[in-house]
Scaffold this motif. Structure first.
Motif, PDB file in Angstrom:
ATOM      1  N   SER A  43       1.013  -1.226  -0.003  1.00 29.07           N
ATOM      2  CA  SER A  43      -0.078   0.076   0.045  1.00 29.07           C
ATOM      3  C   SER A  43       1.035   1.222  -0.004  1.00 29.07           C
ATOM      4  O   SER A  43       0.680   2.221  -0.864  1.00 29.07           O
ATOM      5  N   PHE A  48      -1.464   3.622  -2.125  1.00 25.77           N
ATOM      6  CA  PHE A  48      -3.103   3.301  -1.990  1.00 25.77           C
ATOM      7  C   PHE A  48      -3.550   4.148  -0.737  1.00 25.77           C
ATOM      8  O   PHE A  48      -2.754   4.225   0.330  1.00 25.77           O
ATOM      9  N   ALA A  53      -6.128   0.007   1.409  1.00 21.18           N
ATOM     10  CA  ALA A  53      -5.429  -0.614   2.306  1.00 21.18           C
ATOM     11  C   ALA A  53      -6.175  -1.586   3.060  1.00 21.18           C
ATOM     12  O   ALA A  53      -5.576  -2.744   3.380  1.00 21.18           O
TER      13      ALA A  53
END
Length: 454
Positions: A43, A48, A53
């Motif tokens: 992530s 992200f 996540a």
């Protein structure tokens, strides 16, 4: 090896519900750091948002849980019917990230699905393929995995170069403190607690970060309690065979590791039957678990070598224990606060944990290379060529930036470039008869420990 009273193999013997819950939870505690750390690192590296996540954490626990249940019960030959635990492997995570960074995450997800299918296609000819992956190749690959991962995840400690707060001394000290605490726990504890040293180091580092105001738990209980993983969280996967080559190459090594782990586990739990006949079921279980993971956006899901140590330490050999662990993992997957807790972990702490874990992968690679006579002409040049091709894109980013896009998929991935180089150079020397020392037969290659994939 079976009990005289019930005629069952130890692996097939059910236990009381309380024992199943207790020993199943122990397996979960030992492996829980792997999915949490994997999701956090992916992530952060791919940028992200927290919501993604959290969803990916849920999906990873779900894939691990379903894969563990699959390996424990082995329906239709998918799974070994042995006490196996499934985790996202360390090397596949590095490759997944490299593909995602070179292309996009949809292509990385497509590569996972392609590789899962390749497992099944390659299985019938696996014994012919594996001879191209002797210790000189496997050891080199693991060394490059370690270097590549440390480079990638060192960035979670310092942040991006030039960004505000880059290499903040407090963050760096948090990472170093986490590493030090992990070493202390590994030294002072024994048995199961010693195997939990990585998780204990992560927890201790997080507590220190919380007290320093570098970690907030305010969002952990915010939002819904139940999480349902989403299919294709990044959109429909893109199936690019060229981009998938690094994962496909790794899958061949993974099949050898799965065979080795199956042999070790069959002997340890007293399972009747030839381990070599059971190993294909293990590999099919890995393939299906990885396919499930790919559909939910994770990297490859593989059997974990850590559970062998737990089974040996507790002498609890029942596959119903790991099936219970799989059920617990599925329940965790549906519990949203776990995902939000993973997203709240401080980057420097998780980075410190990752650096030591992935350095251990390098140590495993060095140990394998130690069995090779590097004074011999062939192995020496095989390792040198592989390191040259593998390290060049790692230490000189962009060295192949002017090359055709299709070639950059492999050349810019140090792990793939180095491993493929090792396979080719070793095969050339072996074919010409110039290399004999350092090569082992197919059966020994298949006996490599499963831990190299974690």
């Amino acid at each position: 090896m079976s009990d005289a009273h019930d005629g069952l193999d130890p692996a097939d013997r059910p236990l009381p519900a309380r024992s199943l819950a207790l020993f199943g939870l122990q397996h979960v505690l030992v492996m829980a750091a792997a999915p949490i750390t994997a999701v956090f690192l992916v992530s952060k590296a791919l940028g992200f948002p927290d919501a993604v996540a959290v969803s990916l954490t849920s999906a990873t626990f779900l894939a691990c849980g379903l894969g563990t249940i699959l390996q424990s019960f082995g329906p239709a030959g998918f799974g070994a019917r042995l006490p196996f635990i499934m985790v996202p492997g360390g090397a596949p995570i590095a490759i997944f990230l490299a593909i995602g960074q070179q292309t996009n995450v949809r292509t990385a997800s497509g590569a996972v699905i392609i590789t899962a299918v390749f497992y099944l296609i390659a299985l019938p000819v696996f014994r012919r393929i594996i001879r191209f992956f002797p210790p000189i190749v496997v050891g080199t690959m693991l060394l490059l995995v370690s270097i590549n991962l440390i480079k990638i995840y060192g960035g979670t400690i310092t942040g991006k170069t030039g960004a505000p707060g880059f290499a903040d001394p407090v963050d760096v000290m948090l990472a170093l403190g986490t590493i030090a605490l992990t070493m202390i726990f590994a030294r002072i504890f024994s048995g199961t607690l010693q195997r939990l040293a990585v998780m204990l180091g992560l927890v201790a580092g997080s507590i220190i970060a919380f007290n320093l105001g570098r970690m907030s738990l305010s969002s952990v209980m915010a939002g819904p309690v139940i999480a349902v993983p989403q299919l294709f969280p990044f959109g429909m996967p893109i199936f690019d065979l060229a981009a998938s080559i690094p994962l496909i190459v790794f899958s061949i090594v993974s099949m050898a590791e799965a065979t080795g782990q199956t042999v070790a586990t069959v002997e340890m739990v007293g399972r009747r039957g030839r381990a070599e006949d059971i190993a294909p079921s293990t590999i099919r279980g890995d393939a299906l678990a990885s396919l499930i993971g790919g559909l939910f956006g994770t990297s490859l899901i593989v059997t974990s070598g850590e559970n062998i140590g737990i089974v040996r330490a507790t002498n609890i050999k029942s596959r119903y224990v790991t099936a219970t662990a799989g059920l617990i993992l599925v329940l965790i997957a549906l519990f949203a606060p776990i995902g939000r807790l993973a997203a709240a972990l401080p980057g420097p702490v998780v980075g410190g944990t990752a650096v030591i874990v992935f350095a251990i992968i390098g140590v495993i690679g060095i140990d394998i290379l130690r069995r090779v006579d590097l004074r011999t002409h062939g192995p020496m040049f095989t390792l040198a060529a592989a390191l040259a091709m593998g390290l060049l894109p790692i230490v000189v980013p962009g060295v192949y930036s002017q090359f055709p896009q299709w070639s950059q998929m492999v050349l810019n991935n140090g792990l793939a470039a180095g491993t493929i180089t090792a396979v080719i150079v070793n095969a050339v020397f072996q074919h010409t008869g110039s290399i004999e020392a350092g090569l082992i037969n197919e059966g020994k290659v298949e006996g490599q420990a499963r831990g190299t994939a974690e």
